[in-house]
Every structure is written in C-alpha cells, then in structure tokens.
Design an enzyme around this catalytic site. Structure first.
Site, PDB file in Angstrom:
ATOM      1  CE1 TYR A 150      43.636  34.500  43.153  1.00 13.87           C
ATOM      2  CE2 TYR A 150      42.218  36.282  44.370  1.00 13.87           C
ATOM      3  CZ  TYR A 150      42.505  35.379  44.183  1.00 13.87           C
ATOM      4  OH  TYR A 150      42.285  34.268  45.089  1.00 13.87           O
ATOM      5  CG  ASP A 245      38.127  38.792  36.864  1.00 14.94           C
ATOM      6  OD1 ASP A 245      37.250  39.945  37.688  1.00 14.94           O
ATOM      7  OD2 ASP A 245      39.247  38.400  37.535  1.00 14.94           O
ATOM      8  CE  LYS A 273      38.517  41.782  45.513  1.00 11.47           C
ATOM      9  NZ  LYS A 273      39.228  41.288  44.000  1.00 11.47           N
TER      10      LYS A 273
HETATM   11  C1  LIG Z   1      39.365  39.663  44.216  1.00  7.44           C
HETATM   12  C2  LIG Z   1      39.059  39.276  42.933  1.00  7.44           C
HETATM   13  C3  LIG Z   1      38.351  37.962  42.581  1.00  7.44           C
HETATM   14  C4  LIG Z   1      38.199  36.863  43.510  1.00  7.44           C
HETATM   15  O1  LIG Z   1      36.713  37.457  44.420  1.00  7.44           O
HETATM   16  P1  LIG Z   1      36.859  37.362  45.343  1.00  7.44           P
HETATM   17  O2  LIG Z   1      35.401  37.999  46.126  1.00  7.44           O
HETATM   18  O3  LIG Z   1      37.904  37.319  46.576  1.00  7.44           O
HETATM   19  O4  LIG Z   1      36.198  35.831  45.524  1.00  7.44           O
HETATM   20  C5  LIG Z   1      38.854  37.403  41.422  1.00  7.44           C
HETATM   21  N1  LIG Z   1      38.618  38.715  40.589  1.00  7.44           N
HETATM   22  C6  LIG Z   1      39.512  39.529  40.420  1.00  7.44           C
HETATM   23  C7  LIG Z   1      40.090  40.581  39.368  1.00  7.44           C
HETATM   24  C8  LIG Z   1      40.069  39.893  42.232  1.00  7.44           C
HETATM   25  O5  LIG Z   1      40.606  41.731  41.599  1.00  7.44           O
END
Ligand SMILES: *Cc1c(COP(=O)(O)O)cnc(C)c1O
Length: 433
Positions: A150, A245, A273
C-alpha cells in the site's frame, strides 16, 4: 485478573451509531470501522503511553499506536511539552522556519538514501509526489509496484493483486480511471522473476520500482534474503529508480529505516507516520541530483499550504530525539520478540496453525501454516478465526489492528508486564476459538 464481565461499550455504540449518518461508514478512514473483523469499533477518549481508553472508560493495551507514529508511546511528556511551547508561537506559518532545517537535517543524517528532503502532510502525498518525481527524472511513464503493498490512495497506486503479473493494472476502486493505472505494472513480492519479466516486456519505459521494504500492509511480510539486493541490481541494469516506501518502516525497523537494517540503498524514499510524532507529516527524499528536479529548484511541481507545519515539525523532532537515545531499538526489539514468539507458542499449544514474526517494533501473525512471503500467501489465512481472536482480545483489554492484513506496532512505553498480560489474554482467547 483478566475479566470480560465488566466490559460494556454502550457509549461507543451510541457515538458510532450517530457517526453513521454524519460520515461515510461513520469514520474518517475505512479500516477504523472494524468491517473486516465484524462488530462495532470502540470510540477512543484518550491515549497515554502504551494505553488507550475508550469513551466507556475501558482501558486497553494498544498495539496499533495510531498506525505507527506512537513509537515512543502516546503523548510522551517531552513531545507534549515541546508542542505547548511551539503552539504559543503559532500553528501555521506558510513560510520558511528553522524547525524545518532541524528535522530535515535529522532525516538526512539518519536515512542513507536521503541527501535532500521535501516535507508534505501525509504518506499518501509523499508517495504521489515521488511517483511524479520518478517519471520526471527518467522521462518514463511506467512504474512497478507489488501486490499487497500500500502506498496511499493516489489513483495510480490503487492497483493491487488479481491481475496477472504481466497484465496492466486494473483500478481497485470506482472513480479511478483506467488511464490513471494503465502505466502501473504489478509484480509479486519476494519474486524477482516477476520483476525481471516486467522489465523485459517493457524495455526502456519503466521509470522505477516502488515497494514497502518490509511489508506491513498485507500483514507483516519481511523480504527474503537477497530480494532487496536483487531489486537494486535489476533497477540499475535498466536505468530505473528504486523507491523504498518507508512511511511505515522509517525510524521503526531501525533509526535509518529498512534501508539501514538491510544495507540496501534506494534512490528515493518516502516517509510518514513516525516522523510526524503523531501530527500529520509525510516526506520524500533521495539523491541530490533527483531531488533538484523538485520545484522551485527544478521544474517538477509539488506544493502544500500546511507543509513543514511548525507543530508537526516540533513533534517529529522531539520523537526522533527520543529515538536517538542509546538502547531504544534494542528495547523495542526485545519486547516485540517476546510478544511475537509468545503468540506463536500459544497458537502452537492451543492447536492453531499460525506463522509470523517481527523486526524491531513491527510484528504480525497469520492464522495459516505459512510461510507467508507475499499477498497471495497472506490471503490463505483463516479470516473468520482472526475475527474471533480480535474480538476476544478486545474484550480482554487488548487493542489489536482490526484486520489480518495489518502489521502490529509496539512502543518504548510497552513493558514486560504489558506483554505478559497480552499473552495471558491470548492464551485464554486461543483456547476458546
Ligand atoms: C500508511 C502508509 C501510507 C499512507 O500514509 P497516509 O499518511 O495514511 O496517507 C503509505 N505507504 C505506507 C507503506 C504506509 O504504511
């Protein structure tokens, strides 16, 4: 000690019922609605350290940690104190501030691939921008992502599994035009051949590969030995960029993220995060020559009214300072290992096929024999059993992510006693499901 008899959730139910008519599904983000585990979500009142309290006054040991940011524990006194001070000076500047230099320097120093960084407001924004940058820098349109990874909800990244390796991605959501995902190719995690064949089938047209270096968004799935190294080689051979990511893994798997842990340096990295310390922050960064394409240094446009927000920068700086203290990652690893190994042992003793693991403060357990190496493997899990497990744990004061396909998170605030209580609850629940 653990009892479910006093567990009532009347107020949560009332509030969530009202929310149904006010917001789609009663929530601001889908997974919070508990759809995948059934039953009603609890409505939070406050959080502190390793704990959350719901509006009915029930206390829970929290293994979600607001989906990752709370790695030092919720409302850490030093973070709160710094925020109070920053608040007095203003909530938003929309102009340069010295705080951005501080957090930028910390990120650049910590993350091997990052020479320069741009702050945004969410992980989604970071991933959206990094795709634009990959394309701008290489002059190529196609990108490779992996099923089960994701990267936020931008159109071109809302492509998951289902479609075969060699087929062009089809959108996962109505409202995403086919044209938006037509350049998104999907490969299989931990399968280098699936990546090689996409490069061979699309010569000189793939801008790069984006992935979660340790997957958290189809449950906890670590990379096989050699997988990240293999991606580094393949992308280099084809003049394409490698993007980690690390929105979830950054400052969690290790201070320098998965790239520090595994010793593989991508060209670009996204963060989120943890670097916001509980306030909305995302970031993308990488090699100086690539980042110099970003406006106003270069022609690739990307902007944000609240980007580099002083409160968010402050919470991020304090959080990273706390993480820099000696022994933090050892402590996170020790406590999480105890939890992860304990859960697997209990599953074994109570006769449930299960597999899982942890790295640092990230863990997961699937109700399937395993091993789980990719999304298709993860989908073999017994989801009905997970739902019963989740509910049983909730009733006993343990707050787990409400989906088999989410990783779990620990924090510096979790104690040995918290883990013992959690395992005690897990034994009770697993004995009865
Ligand atoms: C949470 C997450 C996102 C998206 O971040 P948001 O702050 O929710 O938009 C993208 N990539 C990874 C790997 C994530 O865990």
């Amino acid at each position: 000690m653990i009892t479910t008899s006093s567990w009532t959730t009347t107020k949560s139910e009332e509030i969530f019922q009202t929310a149904q008519n006010l917001m789609p599904g009663g929530v601001s983000s889908p997974v919070r609605a508990f759809k995948s585990v059934g039953g009603q979500p609890i409505v939070f009142d406050r959080v502190k350290g390793a704990y959350v309290w719901d509006v009915d006054g029930n206390q829970y040991i929290d293994y979600v940690g607001t989906w990752g940011p709370a790695i030092c524990g919720h409302t850490h006194p030093e973070v709160i104190c710094a925020l109070h001070e920053a608040l007095e000076k203003g909530t938003s500047f929309g102009a340069p501030s010295a705080l951005e230099n501080v957090l930028a320097s910390m990120v650049i120093e910590a993350v091997p691939s990052i020479d320069m960084v741009r702050f945004v407001n969410s992980g989604t924004e970071a991933c959206m921008a990094v795709i634009r940058l990959m394309r701008a820098f290489t002059g190529r349109d196609k990108i490779i992502k992996f099923s089960g990874c994701y990267h936020g909800h931008a159109d071109m990244l809302l492509v998951q599994a289902g479609s075969g390796v060699a087929t062009l991605g089809l959108p996962d959501s109505p409202g995403v035009p086919k044209s938006a995902t037509a350049s998104t190719l999907t490969a299989i995690y931990n399968d280098l051949e699936s990546v090689k064949s996409l490069f061979e089938a699309n010569p000189d047209s793939i801008a790069g590969v984006i992935l979660e270096p340790v997957v958290g968004n189809s449950g906890f799935v670590p990379p096989d030995a050699g997988f990240l190294e293999g991606l580094r080689l393949i992308t280099q051979e084809h003049g394409a960029l490698l993007v980690f990511d690390e929105v979830m893994t950054g400052f969690r798997i290790a201070y320098g993220g998965a790239q520090e842990k595994f010793g593989v340096t991508p060209d670009l990295t996204t963060l989120g995060k943890v670097i916001g310390g509980g306030l909305p922050v995302g970031a993308y960064g990488g090699r100086q020559d690539i980042m110099s394409m970003v406006a106003p240094a270069g022609p690739m446009y990307q902007a944000g009214t609240l980007s580099g927000n002083p409160l968010a920068m402050t919470a991020g700086i304090k959080t990273l300072e706390l993480l820099q203290k000696p022994g933090t990652y050892e402590q996170l690893d020790k406590i999480t290992k105890k939890l992860s190994e304990g859960l697997l042992q209990i599953a074994k003793e109570t006769g449930h096929p299960a597999c899982g693991g942890q790295i640092s403060a990230m863990f997961g357990m699937f109700f399937t024999v395993g091993p789980v190496r990719n999304y298709d493997d993860a989908k073999k899990s017994d989801l009905a059993k997970f739902s019963r497990f989740h509910r049983g744990m909730l009733e006993r004061g343990i707050y787990l992510a409400p989906s088999q396909f989410e990783a779990g998170f620990t924090s510096l605030a979790h104690t040995d006693e918290d883990i013992d209580r959690t395992l005690e609850a897990a034994r009770e629940v697993m004995s009865g499901i």
